[in-house]
Write an enzyme that holds these catalytic residues in place. Structure first.
Site, PDB file in Angstrom:
ATOM      1  N   ASP A  62       4.604   2.271   1.193  1.00 57.73           N
ATOM      2  CA  ASP A  62       3.802   1.268   0.703  1.00 57.73           C
ATOM      3  C   ASP A  62       3.872   2.248  -0.922  1.00 57.73           C
ATOM      4  O   ASP A  62       4.045   2.983  -0.963  1.00 57.73           O
ATOM      5  CB  ASP A  62       2.007   1.062   1.265  1.00 57.73           C
ATOM      6  CG  ASP A  62       1.235   0.403   0.284  1.00 57.73           C
ATOM      7  OD1 ASP A  62       1.750  -0.960   0.236  1.00 57.73           O
ATOM      8  OD2 ASP A  62       0.118   1.123   0.364  1.00 57.73           O
TER       9      ASP A  62
ATOM     10  N   ASP B 232       0.893   1.638  -3.868  1.00 61.86           N
ATOM     11  CA  ASP B 232      -0.358   1.433  -4.539  1.00 61.86           C
ATOM     12  C   ASP B 232      -0.803   1.973  -3.656  1.00 61.86           C
ATOM     13  O   ASP B 232      -1.297   1.903  -2.439  1.00 61.86           O
ATOM     14  CB  ASP B 232      -0.724   0.385  -4.578  1.00 61.86           C
ATOM     15  CG  ASP B 232      -0.351  -0.859  -5.890  1.00 61.86           C
ATOM     16  OD1 ASP B 232       0.546  -0.205  -6.634  1.00 61.86           O
ATOM     17  OD2 ASP B 232      -0.794  -1.962  -5.805  1.00 61.86           O
TER      18      ASP B 232
ATOM     19  N   ASP C 113      -1.020   3.404   3.276  1.00 60.85           N
ATOM     20  CA  ASP C 113      -2.768   3.488   3.228  1.00 60.85           C
ATOM     21  C   ASP C 113      -4.025   2.779   3.850  1.00 60.85           C
ATOM     22  O   ASP C 113      -4.711   3.018   4.017  1.00 60.85           O
ATOM     23  CB  ASP C 113      -3.328   3.756   1.890  1.00 60.85           C
ATOM     24  CG  ASP C 113      -3.325   2.769   0.719  1.00 60.85           C
ATOM     25  OD1 ASP C 113      -4.840   2.857   0.139  1.00 60.85           O
ATOM     26  OD2 ASP C 113      -2.282   1.863   0.353  1.00 60.85           O
TER      27      ASP C 113
END
Length: 239
Positions: A18, A20, A189
């Site tokens: 991922d 961001d 996250d």
């Protein structure tokens, strides 16, 4: 120790990341980009001058609540919100203005400073694994300066839903000719988008308990990942 194993890790060939709030703090990037966008729209369409950043977020949340597929594609969601509000306020040339606003937004949105230790980490990992990026956001790996480490990058788009739908994982697998999902470890996250998305696809999942929490927070981890880390640099020891 900055990492924990929760399920047996199988041999890994592919690392998918991922972007961001995993490789950088996204909140300050978006705060700047969204304020720029509000100012841009107010200049181009004075009828929108009274809408604040917070109000645009509320409008996006309303649109997302009505369409789960849009909610997983930030670019499409943002554009759909523009179009809906522009039409509601009687602004002319809605589609053209929405496209121009998105193009302006992308430029500022990709003004991301990547820390040197992230460059070092990705460079080391790329020596051993094939790296790919799978993100619901609209960051461009080349514009933000990390494209050289990655073999492929996938974002939502027409016919490709964002995580936790498995569409992007499937598309990435096609791009790199992945033999079996279990050979991939996805690192992200978000407990739903990243962990559930990877596990639904059949990949291994690593939850990064990132310090870069979005303003709205993150949901609890309800699907058990294969591993979790407290510090992104722990990947070097874990892998």
């Amino acid at each position: 120790m900055n990492w924990q194993i929760h399920r047996r890790l199988e041999p890994i060939r592919i690392l998918s990341f991922d972007l961001d709030d995993t490789l950088y703090a996204n909140a300050p990037v978006m705060a700047h980009a969204e304020q720029y966008l509000v100012d841009y729209l107010a200049d181009k369409a004075p009828a929108l001058a009274d809408i604040t950043v917070a109000q645009w977020r509320e409008l996006r949340q309303q649109v997302a609540a009505e369409n789960a597929e849009l909610a997983s594609d930030m670019s499409a969601l943002r554009r759909a919100t523009f179009v809906q509000e522009l039409k509601r306020r009687g602004v002319a040339q809605v589609e053209t203005l929405a496209d121009e606003a998105m193009a302006a937004f992308f430029v500022v949105r990709n003004q991301v400073d990547i820390e040197q230790d992230i460059h070092t980490l990705l460079g080391k990992l790329a020596e051993k694994y094939t790296l790919i990026a799978i993100s619901n956001g609209n960051a461009d790996i080349h514009r933000i300066g990390i494209g050289d480490y990655f073999t492929a990058a996938v974002r939502p788009g027409p016919g490709v839903r964002g995580k936790p739908f498995t569409d992007m994982f499937e598309l990435a697998a096609e791009k790199i000719q992945l033999e079996h999902p279990r050979h991939m470890l996805h690192i992200g996250d978000h407990p739903v988008s990243d962990v559930q998305g990877a596990l639904r696809f059949g990949a291994q999942a690593l939850w990064y308990n990132s310090p870069f929490k979005p303003a709205e927070g993150v949901p609890a981890v309800t699907w058990l990942p294969h591993a979790s880390i407290q510090n992104i640099q722990a990947l070097r020891a874990l892998l």
